[in-house]
Write a protein that holds these residues in place. Structure first.
Motif, PDB file in Angstrom:
ATOM      1  N   UNK A   1      39.467  60.551  -4.216  1.00 51.27           N
ATOM      2  CA  UNK A   1      38.586  59.791  -3.335  1.00 51.27           C
ATOM      3  C   UNK A   1      39.426  59.027  -2.310  1.00 51.27           C
ATOM      4  N   UNK A   2      38.981  59.102  -1.085  1.00 51.57           N
ATOM      5  CA  UNK A   2      39.625  58.377   0.007  1.00 51.57           C
ATOM      6  C   UNK A   2      38.927  57.041   0.201  1.00 51.57           C
ATOM      7  N   UNK A   3      39.658  56.024   0.634  1.00 53.16           N
ATOM      8  CA  UNK A   3      38.978  54.771   0.986  1.00 53.16           C
ATOM      9  C   UNK A   3      38.024  55.009   2.164  1.00 53.16           C
ATOM     10  N   UNK A   4      36.880  54.364   2.131  1.00 53.85           N
ATOM     11  CA  UNK A   4      35.893  54.532   3.212  1.00 53.85           C
ATOM     12  C   UNK A   4      36.476  54.163   4.570  1.00 53.85           C
ATOM     13  N   UNK A   5      37.417  53.213   4.577  1.00 53.82           N
ATOM     14  CA  UNK A   5      38.008  52.778   5.845  1.00 53.82           C
ATOM     15  C   UNK A   5      38.751  53.922   6.530  1.00 53.82           C
ATOM     16  N   UNK A   6      39.375  54.800   5.735  1.00 52.27           N
ATOM     17  CA  UNK A   6      40.104  55.935   6.308  1.00 52.27           C
ATOM     18  C   UNK A   6      39.131  56.818   7.081  1.00 52.27           C
ATOM     19  N   UNK A   7      37.977  57.078   6.483  1.00 46.77           N
ATOM     20  CA  UNK A   7      36.973  57.917   7.144  1.00 46.77           C
ATOM     21  C   UNK A   7      36.360  57.174   8.325  1.00 46.77           C
ATOM     22  N   UNK A   8      36.026  55.914   8.121  1.00 47.34           N
ATOM     23  CA  UNK A   8      35.403  55.117   9.186  1.00 47.34           C
ATOM     24  C   UNK A   8      36.303  55.074  10.421  1.00 47.34           C
ATOM     25  N   UNK A   9      37.607  54.975  10.228  1.00 45.56           N
ATOM     26  CA  UNK A   9      38.541  54.917  11.357  1.00 45.56           C
ATOM     27  C   UNK A   9      38.665  56.243  12.090  1.00 45.56           C
ATOM     28  N   UNK A  10      38.112  57.298  11.541  1.00 46.64           N
ATOM     29  CA  UNK A  10      38.169  58.615  12.181  1.00 46.64           C
ATOM     30  C   UNK A  10      36.832  58.985  12.830  1.00 46.64           C
ATOM     31  N   UNK A  11      35.922  58.048  12.858  1.00 41.79           N
ATOM     32  CA  UNK A  11      34.629  58.272  13.515  1.00 41.79           C
ATOM     33  C   UNK A  11      34.681  57.587  14.881  1.00 41.79           C
ATOM     34  N   UNK A  12      34.394  58.356  15.928  1.00 45.15           N
ATOM     35  CA  UNK A  12      34.466  57.856  17.302  1.00 45.15           C
ATOM     36  C   UNK A  12      33.087  57.916  17.943  1.00 45.15           C
ATOM     37  N   UNK A  13      32.921  57.150  18.983  1.00 49.69           N
ATOM     38  CA  UNK A  13      31.662  57.120  19.730  1.00 49.69           C
ATOM     39  C   UNK A  13      31.911  57.800  21.069  1.00 49.69           C
ATOM     40  N   UNK A  14      31.449  59.051  21.177  1.00 46.57           N
ATOM     41  CA  UNK A  14      31.642  59.835  22.394  1.00 46.57           C
ATOM     42  C   UNK A  14      30.298  60.425  22.802  1.00 46.57           C
ATOM     43  N   UNK A  15      29.973  60.326  24.085  1.00 45.77           N
ATOM     44  CA  UNK A  15      28.692  60.822  24.617  1.00 45.77           C
ATOM     45  C   UNK A  15      27.514  60.221  23.844  1.00 45.77           C
ATOM     46  N   UNK A  16      27.620  58.945  23.559  1.00 45.30           N
ATOM     47  CA  UNK A  16      26.566  58.187  22.868  1.00 45.30           C
ATOM     48  C   UNK A  16      26.271  58.741  21.475  1.00 45.30           C
ATOM     49  N   UNK A  17      27.276  59.339  20.847  1.00 45.99           N
ATOM     50  CA  UNK A  17      27.097  59.881  19.500  1.00 45.99           C
ATOM     51  C   UNK A  17      28.308  59.522  18.649  1.00 45.99           C
ATOM     52  N   UNK A  18      28.073  59.372  17.366  1.00 45.56           N
ATOM     53  CA  UNK A  18      29.165  59.196  16.422  1.00 45.56           C
ATOM     54  C   UNK A  18      29.688  60.588  16.075  1.00 45.56           C
ATOM     55  N   UNK A  19      30.993  60.805  16.281  1.00 48.03           N
ATOM     56  CA  UNK A  19      31.579  62.132  16.066  1.00 48.03           C
ATOM     57  C   UNK A  19      32.915  62.008  15.341  1.00 48.03           C
ATOM     58  N   UNK A  20      33.358  63.153  14.801  1.00 55.59           N
ATOM     59  CA  UNK A  20      34.677  63.251  14.186  1.00 55.59           C
ATOM     60  C   UNK A  20      35.409  64.431  14.814  1.00 55.59           C
ATOM     61  N   UNK A  21      36.701  64.262  15.025  1.00 51.47           N
ATOM     62  CA  UNK A  21      37.534  65.306  15.629  1.00 51.47           C
ATOM     63  C   UNK A  21      37.842  66.413  14.629  1.00 51.47           C
ATOM     64  N   UNK A  22      37.982  67.632  15.141  1.00 49.93           N
ATOM     65  CA  UNK A  22      38.333  68.766  14.283  1.00 49.93           C
ATOM     66  C   UNK A  22      39.649  68.519  13.559  1.00 49.93           C
ATOM     67  N   UNK A  23      40.614  67.914  14.249  1.00 47.44           N
ATOM     68  CA  UNK A  23      41.926  67.621  13.674  1.00 47.44           C
ATOM     69  C   UNK A  23      41.802  66.680  12.474  1.00 47.44           C
TER      70      UNK A  23
END
Length: 172
Positions: A1-23
């Protein structure tokens, strides 16, 4: 299990949407980015534009600027980003135990973020309502003070009133 903060820090707001990068998703799933993108391309019908899209040069440069880096690990192609629905769809094409567990955790983090935004919105609406009430009260208080000032002024400078009624002759 990963800490939620690790995932939260990889969520970005682009084009008025919450997204995650393929990388970032590939890293979390423990696969290479190119392998993740190959799996997506083999199942491209599952990923309409509102589930996944490719960043523009401007968006990518803006994202690099946010990271404070001049280059980003030799990326040759503009990255794909996945919305919450796209991340959910990834669970159907990636079948490793790690990918399934990470996907469940990512979906829980998206849900927490949505709940926080809803709570924040409700709080903002309540604060706006209180502000409106206070503005109305301020106007009412200003009006009351204006009336009080007028009454005080009238008491200080009383006008002589014309008497009405029966006048006795010879008396004023």
């Amino acid at each position: 299990m990963l800490p939620d903060e690790v995932i939260t820090n990889k969520i970005y707001f682009i084009r008025s949407q919450k997204v995650m990068l393929d990388k970032d998703l590939a890293e979390l799933y423990g696969v290479l980015t190119r392998n993740l993108n190959k799996a997506v391309k083999r199942n491209i019908k599952r990923f309409p534009k509102d589930f996944m899209f490719q960043l523009t040069n401007e968006e990518f440069n803006n994202l690099k600027f946010q990271f404070g880096t001049s280059s980003w690990g030799g990326t040759r192609k503009l990255p794909f980003v996945f919305t919450e629905q796209g991340v959910a769809m990834l669970s159907g094409i990636l079948n490793s135990d790690r990918a399934i567990n990470v996907n469940i955790q990512i979906m829980r983090v998206f849900t927490k973020i949505r709940e926080m935004l809803i709570d924040k919105l409700e709080l903002k609406l309540e604060i706006d309502e209180i502000k409106k009430k206070l503005e109305k009260q301020d106007k009412s208080i200003d009006l009351i003070f204006t009336y009080l000032d007028t009454l005080i002024q009238k008491q200080k400078d009383p006008k002589e009133r014309n008497k009405i009624g029966y006048k006795i002759p010879g008396k004023k």
